[in-house]
Design an enzyme around this catalytic site. Structure first.
Site, PDB file in Angstrom:
ATOM      1  CE  LYS A 184      -4.232   0.645   2.375  1.00  0.00           C
ATOM      2  NZ  LYS A 184      -5.204   0.617   3.643  1.00  0.00           N
TER       3      LYS A 184
HETATM    4  O1  G3P Z   1      -7.621   1.527   6.153  1.00  0.00           O
HETATM    5  C1  G3P Z   1      -7.922   2.285   5.222  1.00  0.00           C
HETATM    6  C2  G3P Z   1      -9.145   2.988   5.634  1.00  0.00           C
HETATM    7  O2  G3P Z   1     -10.140   1.956   5.538  1.00  0.00           O
HETATM    8  C3  G3P Z   1      -9.198   3.759   6.955  1.00  0.00           C
HETATM    9  O3  G3P Z   1     -10.581   4.249   7.203  1.00  0.00           O
HETATM   10  O4  G3P Z   1     -11.943   4.650   9.169  1.00  0.00           O
HETATM   11  O5  G3P Z   1      -9.466   5.301   9.164  1.00  0.00           O
HETATM   12  O6  G3P Z   1     -11.174   6.625   7.682  1.00  0.00           O
HETATM   13  P1  G3P Z   1     -10.591   5.421   8.426  1.00  0.00           P
END
Ligand code: G3P
Length: 228
Positions: A83
């Site tokens: 990533k």
């Molecule tokens: O891991 C990537 C993404 O899903 C993170 O989401 O909840 O931290 O905005 P969030």
């Protein structure tokens, strides 16, 4: 639609995998930091409990260092997807990693143009963050719809991996739009399974059954514990 678990907690991932609906895992530096564990150790542990792609994010910021870090991460397991954040360095790293047949997931995407450029560079996945847009009163799912349409227009093989999913509506909309993957936090998987009418219907079935059974003197019936 494929479902990935957005977590670095092995127990939560294993429990979700046991439901038979999980196709992979995404992590990020914040999720790894919460576990207070070495990333290589944790990514290896995750790869042992899920049979599918596992995203592991670089923490370097120069493209050459991203490539080096990505090569190290990909050596952990065949299922590792590297990533990288969208940006000039991230795209240069995608190009180099693709030359080495290393799959990439370009993350922190907040508009369709970023997704288009990541696909052009050869990313395996793009991760549009819908929840973080909703958090600032911008419709995140509209971004996903635009990305899906653009990718269909030009037959990109890059997969749309909807991320930062906060609720069942995000999940359902992603499926209706034809996104390739939704990555969701473990609690949301259980939330998706729940419906009050399911609980009420099951309670009635069992109550009717046991009342009938007790009337046929099939033994005393004790009411089930209160459904939480
Ligand atoms: O891991 C990537 C993404 O899903 C993170 O989401 O909840 O931290 O905005 P969030």
């Amino acid at each position: 639609m494929k479902i990935f678990v957005d977590s670095a907690n092995v127990e939560d991932i294993a429990e979700a995998v046991s439901l038979g609906v999980v196709d992979g895992v995404t992590t990020n530096p914040s999720l790894i930091a919460k576990e207070d564990v070495d990333i290589h150790t944790r990514i290896r542990q995750i790869c042992e409990v899920v049979d599918g792609p596992v995203s592991a994010e670089v923490v370097t910021t120069e493209w050459e260092a991203m490539v080096e870090e990505g090569i190290e991460l990909s050596a952990i397991h065949d299922n590792v997807v590297v990533k990288v954040p969208i940006g000039s360095a991230g795209l240069r790293a995608v190009v180099k990693l693709r030359e080495k047949n290393i799959n990439t997931n370009v993350t922190l995407i907040f508009n369709p143009s970023q997704a288009l450029l990541a696909a052009k560079a050869g990313a395996s996945y793009v991760s549009p963050f819908v929840g973080r847009l909703d958090d600032i009163a911008v419709n995140g799912m509209e971004m996903v719809a635009d990305i899906v349409q653009i990718f269909e227009n030009y037959d990109f093989t890059t997969q749309v991996l909807v991320a930062s999913i906060r609720n069942p509506v995000h999940f359902l909309e992603a499926a209706k739009m034809g996104a390739d993957v939704a990555t969701i936090p473990p609690p949301l998987i259980h939330q998706l399974l729940k419906h009050p009418l399911t609980d009420i219907g099951l309670e009635k079935f069992l109550t009717d059954w046991h009342l009938s059974a007790s009337s046929r003197s099939m033994g005393p019936w004790k009411p089930r514990k209160e459904i939480k």
